[in-house]
Scaffold this motif. Sequence first.
Motif, PDB file in Angstrom:
ATOM      1  N   GLU A  82       0.827  -1.205   0.000  1.00  0.00           N
ATOM      2  CA  GLU A  82       0.000   0.000   0.000  1.00  0.00           C
ATOM      3  C   GLU A  82       0.865   1.259   0.000  1.00  0.00           C
ATOM      4  OE1 GLU A  82      -3.748  -0.695   2.140  1.00  0.00           O
ATOM      5  OE2 GLU A  82      -3.373   1.242   3.066  1.00  0.00           O
ATOM      6  N   ARG A  85       0.823   4.111  -2.822  1.00  0.00           N
ATOM      7  CA  ARG A  85       0.536   5.523  -2.516  1.00  0.00           C
ATOM      8  C   ARG A  85       1.615   6.436  -3.055  1.00  0.00           C
ATOM      9  NH1 ARG A  85      -1.013   6.928   3.552  1.00  0.00           N
ATOM     10  NH2 ARG A  85      -0.102   8.870   2.811  1.00  0.00           N
ATOM     11  N   VAL A 136       1.286   6.689  -6.937  1.00  0.00           N
ATOM     12  CA  VAL A 136       0.162   7.475  -7.469  1.00  0.00           C
ATOM     13  C   VAL A 136       0.254   8.931  -7.017  1.00  0.00           C
ATOM     14  CG1 VAL A 136      -2.353   7.688  -7.599  1.00  0.00           C
ATOM     15  CG2 VAL A 136      -1.301   5.423  -7.606  1.00  0.00           C
ATOM     16  N   LEU A 169       0.229  12.269  -9.352  1.00  0.00           N
ATOM     17  CA  LEU A 169      -0.771  13.334  -9.189  1.00  0.00           C
ATOM     18  C   LEU A 169      -0.157  14.632  -8.673  1.00  0.00           C
ATOM     19  CD1 LEU A 169      -3.840  11.287  -7.894  1.00  0.00           C
ATOM     20  CD2 LEU A 169      -3.499  12.278 -10.166  1.00  0.00           C
ATOM     21  N   PHE A 206     -13.604  17.524  -8.652  1.00  0.00           N
ATOM     22  CA  PHE A 206     -13.024  16.308  -9.223  1.00  0.00           C
ATOM     23  C   PHE A 206     -12.790  16.438 -10.732  1.00  0.00           C
ATOM     24  CE2 PHE A 206     -15.017  14.160  -5.441  1.00  0.00           C
ATOM     25  CZ  PHE A 206     -13.835  13.677  -4.883  1.00  0.00           C
ATOM     26  N   LYS A 263      -9.365   0.874   0.510  1.00  0.00           N
ATOM     27  CA  LYS A 263      -9.510   2.173   1.182  1.00  0.00           C
ATOM     28  C   LYS A 263      -8.413   3.158   0.792  1.00  0.00           C
ATOM     29  CE  LYS A 263     -13.255   1.316   3.054  1.00  0.00           C
ATOM     30  NZ  LYS A 263     -14.428   2.038   2.547  1.00  0.00           N
ATOM     31  N   VAL A 264      -7.221   2.630   0.524  1.00  0.00           N
ATOM     32  CA  VAL A 264      -6.116   3.525   0.194  1.00  0.00           C
ATOM     33  C   VAL A 264      -6.462   4.371  -1.038  1.00  0.00           C
ATOM     34  CG1 VAL A 264      -4.917   1.812  -1.262  1.00  0.00           C
ATOM     35  CG2 VAL A 264      -3.620   3.664  -0.180  1.00  0.00           C
ATOM     36  N   ASN A 265      -7.293   3.834  -1.883  1.00  0.00           N
ATOM     37  CA  ASN A 265      -7.590   4.541  -3.135  1.00  0.00           C
ATOM     38  C   ASN A 265      -8.499   5.753  -2.933  1.00  0.00           C
ATOM     39  OD1 ASN A 265      -6.078   2.545  -4.243  1.00  0.00           O
ATOM     40  ND2 ASN A 265      -7.795   1.388  -5.087  1.00  0.00           N
ATOM     41  N   GLU A 266      -9.212   5.766  -1.804  1.00  0.00           N
ATOM     42  CA  GLU A 266     -10.064   6.940  -1.530  1.00  0.00           C
ATOM     43  C   GLU A 266      -9.215   8.193  -1.367  1.00  0.00           C
ATOM     44  OE1 GLU A 266     -13.438   6.950  -1.803  1.00  0.00           O
ATOM     45  OE2 GLU A 266     -12.850   4.988  -2.579  1.00  0.00           O
ATOM     46  N   LEU A 289      -6.305   8.673  -2.593  1.00  0.00           N
ATOM     47  CA  LEU A 289      -5.680   9.013  -3.875  1.00  0.00           C
ATOM     48  C   LEU A 289      -6.685   9.733  -4.783  1.00  0.00           C
ATOM     49  CD1 LEU A 289      -3.719   5.667  -4.376  1.00  0.00           C
ATOM     50  CD2 LEU A 289      -2.835   7.868  -3.552  1.00  0.00           C
ATOM     51  N   ALA A 290      -7.911   9.225  -4.805  1.00  0.00           N
ATOM     52  CA  ALA A 290      -8.942   9.877  -5.631  1.00  0.00           C
ATOM     53  C   ALA A 290      -9.176  11.305  -5.145  1.00  0.00           C
ATOM     54  CB  ALA A 290     -10.248   9.083  -5.583  1.00  0.00           C
ATOM     55  N   ALA A 291      -9.102  11.496  -3.829  1.00  0.00           N
ATOM     56  CA  ALA A 291      -9.369  12.821  -3.254  1.00  0.00           C
ATOM     57  C   ALA A 291      -8.340  13.859  -3.699  1.00  0.00           C
ATOM     58  CB  ALA A 291      -9.405  12.739  -1.724  1.00  0.00           C
TER      59      ALA A 291
END
Lengths: 467, 515
Positions: A58, A62, A65, A69, A286, B103-106, B108-110
Amino acid sequence: MVEDDFVHPYIPNSVPDVKREMLREIGAQDARELYAEMIPDRLLLKRPLDLPEPLPSELDLRRHVEGILSKNGTCADHLSFLGSGCWQHYVPAVCLEIMGRSEFLTAYAGGPYSDLGRFQAIFEFQSMIGELVGMEVSGLPTYDWAGAAGNAVRMAQRLTGRNRVLIPRIISPGRRSVIENYAQPSQMPGHIEIEEVGYDPGTGALDLGDLEAKIDEETAGVYVESPSYLGVVETELKEIGEIAHDHGAEFIVGVDPITLGVLAPPADYGADIACGDIQPLGVPMFAGGGLGGFIASRDEERYVGEYPLRLISVTENERGEYGFGQCTFDRTSYIGRDKAKDWIGTSTALWAIGAGVYMALMGPRGMREVGEAILRKSHYAARLVSELDGVNVPFRGFFKEFLVNIDATGRDVATVNEGLLERGIFGGKDVSLEFPELGQSSLYCVTEMHTKNELDRLAVTLEEVLK
Amino acid sequence: MTGVAKLRRYHAPVWDESIIHELGRKGERGISVPRVEDEITAQTGAIDSILPGKVLRETPPNLPELSQAQVLRHYLRLSQVTLGMELDIDLGVGTCTMKYSPKVNEGLAALTADIHPLQPEGTLQGLLEILYEFGHTFLGEVSGMDEFSFQPSGGSAAAYNNACIMRAYHGENGELEQRNEIITTVFSHPCDAACPATAGFRVVTLYPEEDGLPSTDALKAAVNENTAGLFITNPEDTGIFNREIDEWTRIVHEAGGLCAYDQANANALLGVTRAQEAGFDMCFFNLHKTFGSPHGSSGPGCGAVGVTEELAPYLPVPVVVKEGDRYGLDYDRPRSIGRVRDFLGNVQVVVRSYAWAMALGARGLREVAEVSMINNQYLEKKLQGIKGVTKPFGGRRIDQIRYSLQTLKEETGVGVDDVNRRIVDYGIQTFFTSHHPWLVPEPFTPEPCETYSKADIDYWAEALRRVCEEAYSDPELVRSAPHNSSMHIFDPSSFDDPERWAMTWRAYKRKRGEK
């Protein structure tokens, strides 16, 4: 061929022992054997997929990504004046909290007994949208204002049996394209002829003379927006509605719901169908992923019967418990397939729930105050900007967004916006290619989030860039 | 470990929560709005000097008036009476691939929350990189398609998008008037019929033979000079894979049509078989199903469209492009269908799916597929022998199976809707029955995707077994369910009655004669 070392945290049965046990019960050696029973050999992919090395940790994921971003700029680290269909409004913490709740975030198609709260939250959203627009029917929103307008235009076609719809010339080109796709090409049986109604070059408002000239007994609907794409608040909506009704056409109004604490609700000026975007109501931008298109109407059987959307209805059982379910679900494509009222699918329910929270937090007073704040701040900004040499704000009756023309400076919007960007500002959207008759113009959006300092900074910086 | 799963003593929270309009008190407020500086107020004067009085609202909207904690409490209670997906074993909802959304992807999306879609391209490089790479690197490899769009925001939206592309293609060839028929199958998702119809096509629906699939001869009989194309799900909603799918696409192509593959839930096919080898011209994946983005109570989702090089010019604008190491948005595509939605689509969904796929890689995606497929076979074993349950059509299925409770209904009078209310009493989300028409009577369609453990599957099967047994021993218990949920049974007849339906609180009160 079960390989023993691969166990992934998202896949409990990737544990080799478990998989072996299940395969034994199934009576198969491995997955390949089972696939071979179902899929012909010639269609089976004989090689592993060629994909980047995975990041199962994880933390690694993180970092990867976030690294990508971090190359973005955002409206949090820039001063932004972009709007044009997606707007920077304040998102209350409670909205984020509720939209992030596991139950709402991950629910989908559960029934009204197990997902009671999801149904109730959607019903309450519909109820509060209904209060804002002054209407008794709304549903689960579709993807955006554009899609809602496209749906509404086709509703008007079915309601009237006519195949011609008038839309304003001043409309977002993206929204217009979505509507045109719904209108079908001329070779097709359900084609809707889309004709544009011009605007008054002095005010930017809809040209009523042109509307009178173009409307006829074949017109299914008159679609107008207030505020318009260029921010102009229409003052003659009642008259526009009367013209539409005099010709037997449906009167469809697109609105930005953040205006409705201050501006008159569509029902008051005779709208038959209202639509618009819920993104301003507590949903983050978004990059456009925050949009959601609502539709509302009077509670009449003929209107309800033409909605493509899911409409959640309330009832009460003998114990006094509220229950919820789908109103006239047979309309929808889930049941009617190609005979349905257009199509429906996964929509924007999470945003509807968030928008419901927003409206509940704001209440009547909050909606009025936010509307007034936007009006004041945007008009303050427009005044500052229009005082600059060669800068003109041609249309003064606006809400939140206003057109800034720089023809008299001899400069073009593209280079001015580059200059602003160098100084940390996202200038207004360049509309000079979309509406060439407006010259070098851009559309500035000012919301309740902008401070006086920021608006002053815009004026100072713009002056500097224009020098 | 085999053995009988022990069913839990479950009771859903009961809050008997009011409608929000019934709560609070006049004058309360949930939030204060950002202040307007005095100088701005002074300069701008009265509101009716900014805009004419006639456009202003006369009566405030009748919104609820609650303080912040009270709003939060209300919605927390509503969330508690929502079983959702993460609290339970939600493998019953076939065609929807109710998988775990990491959950980690929440978080990242944010990171995309404060981005405006019209920002200068130089400030969108990270986002565009994710869109481009998820399309070309991941979906391209999984499907064999060449170009992608994330603009459609759901599976049906993607099918509609693909119908618009088909329309543009035949229009450009001057054949749109002639080629006005789309062929689909009745066990393909309803959107494969509804979306082409909305785009203006006539829809020809093929019905199954005894093996559950329409015959290839039926397709041959259906194609002709009017054929615009094929819209098909494979495996169909029954879980049956059409082994002659490449022959189907060949037949349609030979007749001059295009072939659109509905891969809304392609979960058990990842790395196994692809749209390209089956001969499709376009396909779509539901990122909120197969690719791990949460379903959001029904969106926002994403129907990611992939097309061949030949159809790429028709994709909606803008298309994300890459030149050198720079990403951009290409609007200058004269053959494009234009738009099916504003801006780029639900990009935060794509960020999550990119992260999900990166966490799994090639081997992980294949494992997702294999385990989903094996889970499906395993669940079938567990459901075999439950009295009242049958599996029409026979044969092995890929990712899900459409079973029937017709026998149960005939023998006990308890139907699938009754069972579906009762299963909730065991802490299990309502399952998916079937889209319409119900060719399989009293249907249910579980899809035990890779998220569910063997113990989960055992539990679900045991709960269904128990409910079916109850149907034989105490049918009224099932018919009057739920008994352990947040509310009790109600009569849904008002939902189709114009005098009683109510989509808003104001309509409800009016129809009950209340003010």
